[in-house]
Write a protein that holds these residues in place. Sequence first.
Motif, PDB file in Angstrom:
ATOM      1  N   GLY A 103       0.832  -1.207   0.000  1.00 43.19           N
ATOM      2  CA  GLY A 103       0.000   0.000   0.000  1.00 43.19           C
ATOM      3  C   GLY A 103       0.867   1.257   0.000  1.00 43.19           C
ATOM      4  O   GLY A 103       2.092   1.185  -0.025  1.00 43.19           O
ATOM      5  N   ASN A 104       0.203   2.412   0.058  1.00 45.60           N
ATOM      6  CA  ASN A 104       0.930   3.692   0.098  1.00 45.60           C
ATOM      7  C   ASN A 104       1.272   4.027   1.542  1.00 45.60           C
ATOM      8  O   ASN A 104       0.784   5.008   2.101  1.00 45.60           O
ATOM      9  CB  ASN A 104       0.057   4.801  -0.489  1.00 45.60           C
ATOM     10  N   ALA A 105       2.143   3.192   2.158  1.00 45.66           N
ATOM     11  CA  ALA A 105       2.449   3.392   3.578  1.00 45.66           C
ATOM     12  C   ALA A 105       3.372   4.582   3.767  1.00 45.66           C
ATOM     13  O   ALA A 105       4.196   4.890   2.903  1.00 45.66           O
ATOM     14  CB  ALA A 105       3.125   2.143   4.137  1.00 45.66           C
ATOM     15  N   VAL A 129       3.904   0.799  -4.994  1.00 49.47           N
ATOM     16  CA  VAL A 129       3.369   0.319  -6.279  1.00 49.47           C
ATOM     17  C   VAL A 129       2.656   1.491  -6.939  1.00 49.47           C
ATOM     18  O   VAL A 129       1.718   2.050  -6.375  1.00 49.47           O
ATOM     19  CB  VAL A 129       2.382  -0.852  -6.066  1.00 49.47           C
ATOM     20  N   SER A 130       3.118   1.880  -8.104  1.00 50.35           N
ATOM     21  CA  SER A 130       2.490   3.007  -8.798  1.00 50.35           C
ATOM     22  C   SER A 130       1.930   2.600 -10.158  1.00 50.35           C
ATOM     23  O   SER A 130       2.467   1.714 -10.810  1.00 50.35           O
ATOM     24  CB  SER A 130       3.502   4.136  -9.020  1.00 50.35           C
ATOM     25  N   GLY A 131       0.871   3.289 -10.536  1.00 54.01           N
ATOM     26  CA  GLY A 131       0.304   3.074 -11.858  1.00 54.01           C
ATOM     27  C   GLY A 131      -1.210   2.977 -11.854  1.00 54.01           C
ATOM     28  O   GLY A 131      -1.819   2.702 -12.884  1.00 54.01           O
ATOM     29  N   ILE A 190       6.109  14.419  -6.493  1.00 55.88           N
ATOM     30  CA  ILE A 190       6.375  14.909  -7.857  1.00 55.88           C
ATOM     31  C   ILE A 190       5.091  14.819  -8.685  1.00 55.88           C
ATOM     32  O   ILE A 190       4.778  15.723  -9.472  1.00 55.88           O
ATOM     33  CB  ILE A 190       7.523  14.096  -8.507  1.00 55.88           C
ATOM     34  N   GLU A 191       4.336  13.754  -8.474  1.00 55.98           N
ATOM     35  CA  GLU A 191       3.044  13.592  -9.180  1.00 55.98           C
ATOM     36  C   GLU A 191       2.127  14.796  -8.893  1.00 55.98           C
ATOM     37  O   GLU A 191       1.540  15.383  -9.816  1.00 55.98           O
ATOM     38  CB  GLU A 191       2.408  12.281  -8.696  1.00 55.98           C
ATOM     39  N   TYR A 192       2.035  15.192  -7.623  1.00 59.21           N
ATOM     40  CA  TYR A 192       1.211  16.357  -7.267  1.00 59.21           C
ATOM     41  C   TYR A 192       1.691  17.591  -8.037  1.00 59.21           C
ATOM     42  O   TYR A 192       0.894  18.379  -8.544  1.00 59.21           O
ATOM     43  CB  TYR A 192       1.336  16.669  -5.772  1.00 59.21           C
ATOM     44  N   ALA A 193       3.033  17.786  -8.070  1.00 61.29           N
ATOM     45  CA  ALA A 193       3.590  18.991  -8.686  1.00 61.29           C
ATOM     46  C   ALA A 193       3.382  18.983 -10.198  1.00 61.29           C
ATOM     47  O   ALA A 193       2.983  19.988 -10.793  1.00 61.29           O
ATOM     48  CB  ALA A 193       5.072  19.102  -8.345  1.00 61.29           C
ATOM     49  N   GLN A 261      -7.139  14.675  -1.725  1.00 57.69           N
ATOM     50  CA  GLN A 261      -5.779  14.146  -1.554  1.00 57.69           C
ATOM     51  C   GLN A 261      -5.795  13.133  -0.426  1.00 57.69           C
ATOM     52  O   GLN A 261      -6.557  13.256   0.519  1.00 57.69           O
ATOM     53  CB  GLN A 261      -4.781  15.259  -1.244  1.00 57.69           C
ATOM     54  N   LYS A 262      -4.912  12.151  -0.572  1.00 57.76           N
ATOM     55  CA  LYS A 262      -4.808  11.159   0.504  1.00 57.76           C
ATOM     56  C   LYS A 262      -3.616  11.431   1.402  1.00 57.76           C
ATOM     57  O   LYS A 262      -3.451  10.791   2.422  1.00 57.76           O
ATOM     58  CB  LYS A 262      -4.728   9.756  -0.081  1.00 57.76           C
ATOM     59  N   GLY A 263      -2.756  12.354   1.013  1.00 56.72           N
ATOM     60  CA  GLY A 263      -1.726  12.788   1.966  1.00 56.72           C
ATOM     61  C   GLY A 263      -0.279  12.515   1.589  1.00 56.72           C
ATOM     62  O   GLY A 263       0.625  12.975   2.279  1.00 56.72           O
ATOM     63  N   ALA A 288      -1.828  24.445  -3.124  1.00 54.62           N
ATOM     64  CA  ALA A 288      -2.897  24.764  -4.084  1.00 54.62           C
ATOM     65  C   ALA A 288      -4.082  23.817  -3.892  1.00 54.62           C
ATOM     66  O   ALA A 288      -5.243  24.240  -3.975  1.00 54.62           O
ATOM     67  CB  ALA A 288      -2.358  24.668  -5.515  1.00 54.62           C
ATOM     68  N   ARG A 289      -3.800  22.543  -3.626  1.00 56.70           N
ATOM     69  CA  ARG A 289      -4.924  21.616  -3.364  1.00 56.70           C
ATOM     70  C   ARG A 289      -5.672  22.042  -2.107  1.00 56.70           C
ATOM     71  O   ARG A 289      -6.904  22.025  -2.065  1.00 56.70           O
ATOM     72  CB  ARG A 289      -4.408  20.185  -3.174  1.00 56.70           C
ATOM     73  N   ASN A 290      -4.910  22.424  -1.075  1.00 59.20           N
ATOM     74  CA  ASN A 290      -5.561  22.820   0.178  1.00 59.20           C
ATOM     75  C   ASN A 290      -6.446  24.048  -0.035  1.00 59.20           C
ATOM     76  O   ASN A 290      -7.573  24.111   0.449  1.00 59.20           O
ATOM     77  CB  ASN A 290      -4.511  23.121   1.256  1.00 59.20           C
TER      78      ASN A 290
HETATM   79  C1  6PG Z   1       0.154   5.998  -8.165  1.00 63.58           C
HETATM   80  C2  6PG Z   1      -0.698   7.029  -7.484  1.00 63.58           C
HETATM   81  C3  6PG Z   1      -1.579   6.358  -6.474  1.00 63.58           C
HETATM   82  C4  6PG Z   1      -2.786   7.187  -6.079  1.00 63.58           C
HETATM   83  C5  6PG Z   1      -2.434   8.402  -5.308  1.00 63.58           C
HETATM   84  C6  6PG Z   1      -3.479   9.450  -5.397  1.00 63.58           C
HETATM   85  O1  6PG Z   1       1.342   6.197  -8.137  1.00 63.58           O
HETATM   86  O2  6PG Z   1      -0.402   5.045  -8.679  1.00 63.58           O
HETATM   87  O3  6PG Z   1       0.086   7.978  -6.851  1.00 63.58           O
HETATM   88  O4  6PG Z   1      -0.775   5.965  -5.420  1.00 63.58           O
HETATM   89  O5  6PG Z   1      -3.506   7.526  -7.189  1.00 63.58           O
HETATM   90  O6  6PG Z   1      -2.313   7.994  -3.978  1.00 63.58           O
HETATM   91  O7  6PG Z   1      -3.137  10.356  -4.442  1.00 63.58           O
HETATM   92  P1  6PG Z   1      -4.062  11.491  -3.954  1.00 63.58           P
HETATM   93  O8  6PG Z   1      -5.405  10.885  -3.608  1.00 63.58           O
HETATM   94  O9  6PG Z   1      -3.362  11.999  -2.745  1.00 63.58           O
HETATM   95  O10 6PG Z   1      -4.151  12.460  -5.072  1.00 63.58           O
END
Ligand code: 6PG
Length: 472
Positions: A103-105, A129-131, A190-193, A261-263, A288-290
């Motif tokens: 998970g996203n620990a 795990v991303s994607g 980086i994804e957020y940015a 956002q999940k954090g 900006a999200r906040n």
């Molecule tokens: C990924 C994403 C995935 C998820 C994010 C979304 O790499 O597959 O990052 O982990 O989509 O947790 O994050 P937010 O809900 O915080 O935007």
Amino acid sequence: MADADIGVVGLGTMGAMLALNIADNGFRVGVYNRTSSRIKSFMDEAGELSDRVHPGVTLEDFVQTLKSPRNIILMVPAGPIVDAQIAALRPLLDDDDMIIDAGNANFHDTNRRAKAAVDAGHPYLGIGVSGGAEGARFGPSIMGGGPKDCWDRVAHILEAISAKYEGQPCATWMGEGGAGHFVKTVHNGIEYADMQLIAESYGIMRDGLGMSAGDCGTVFERWNAGALQSYLIEISGEVARAFDPDTGNPVLDIILDRAGQKGTGRWTVIESQMLGAPVPVIEAAVGARNISAMRDLRLAGAKLYGAGERRLEADALGVDDLEQALIAGKILCYAQGFDLLGKASGEYGWALPMPEIAEVWRAGCIIRSSMLNDMAAALRDASGRNLAMAPHFKALIAANIYGLRKVSVTAQMAGLPVPALSSALAYFDTLTKTRTSANMLQAQRDYFGAHGFERVDKEGEHHGPWLGQHLR
Ligand code: 6PG
């Protein structure tokens, strides 16, 4: 029969997709979900793959479907549920059975859990795990952390199910303990940015240039054929061109501008602050999200001060300027992210493999882009160097920085908020300035707190003439 190669606990979207991916790659997979009705619906979804899927109705049954020594992937929501799931599983397992948190620990939690496992003599891995769902099903990018021998034990499965970049698996061991989850957290920062930079350029096209969602989509599609080629630009084009079946309007026009956002972006910022490794573009994106979420306050602000017509003068800015701004902004943001990884690597004793991190992000993950291949090459050349200083990116920034400056200034003069773009510019301007104004900060600190300062002309710590005077 105990013949499953690996087990998956948690059949939410990500867990289910990961289990199907494992089965699809020829492995036998045991599955378990707390709600047993979900196990039944999952077996239906598995279709012809169900031959290689062994459902466990109870946790005990599930454990019995797995070959020894057992390997169990947890794909449950991050946080206390992971601890509860580990506590429920452990009494059913043998000493050398391994739990793998996918998970996203938060990496601090992974460090704690990994230490507890090591102290008790149990193997443990934390893997980022991303994607998204599609990645989990057809090939995610996997960032592993924990003892190297634990990684080696399941590497053949993780590599098989991972995305491939020119045949090379996007699954890499990053280091001990929470290293994998740390790298995943920075990925998400980086994804957020990256998302915020794109959103700002969309905002300028929509409000400043008066373009329709569909026209913005066409621009994104064009950018995706150039230096900005990436999954996020590609999907931005697709969402901009999509229509809402209920109203016939562009979907973007009916989506409320309140970001969730999940954090994980916030965690990246917190860790950067703790390490003193600045990531201002990521900070701007989280901020900006906040602010977007404070909709009532924004509406009140618009009423109080007037929302204003924020249209740009004709010819003030074109989409080519925006493309330039995005190219420069993106590189500067990634430079910050990799610097944070480098700083963490030293502080936490990980020896993070910097070029391999860029490589593992080239396919499967949300931030995959053609630029990451060049970043991997630049980091292979000099792994500790700020990416903006690498010759390839120096040339790209030099060619595009004017666009970033023009867009930031023009947008701000028109009242169009560009927090991530303008913070990338401020970072660049600071990074390239031989004498900043921090001498004033040092003087202030010395004046009120006798904190001392360095001089430009003499070694050692010094104080100003004010010391003692105002305290008399
Ligand atoms: C990924 C994403 C995935 C998820 C994010 C979304 O790499 O597959 O990052 O982990 O989509 O947790 O994050 P937010 O809900 O915080 O935007």
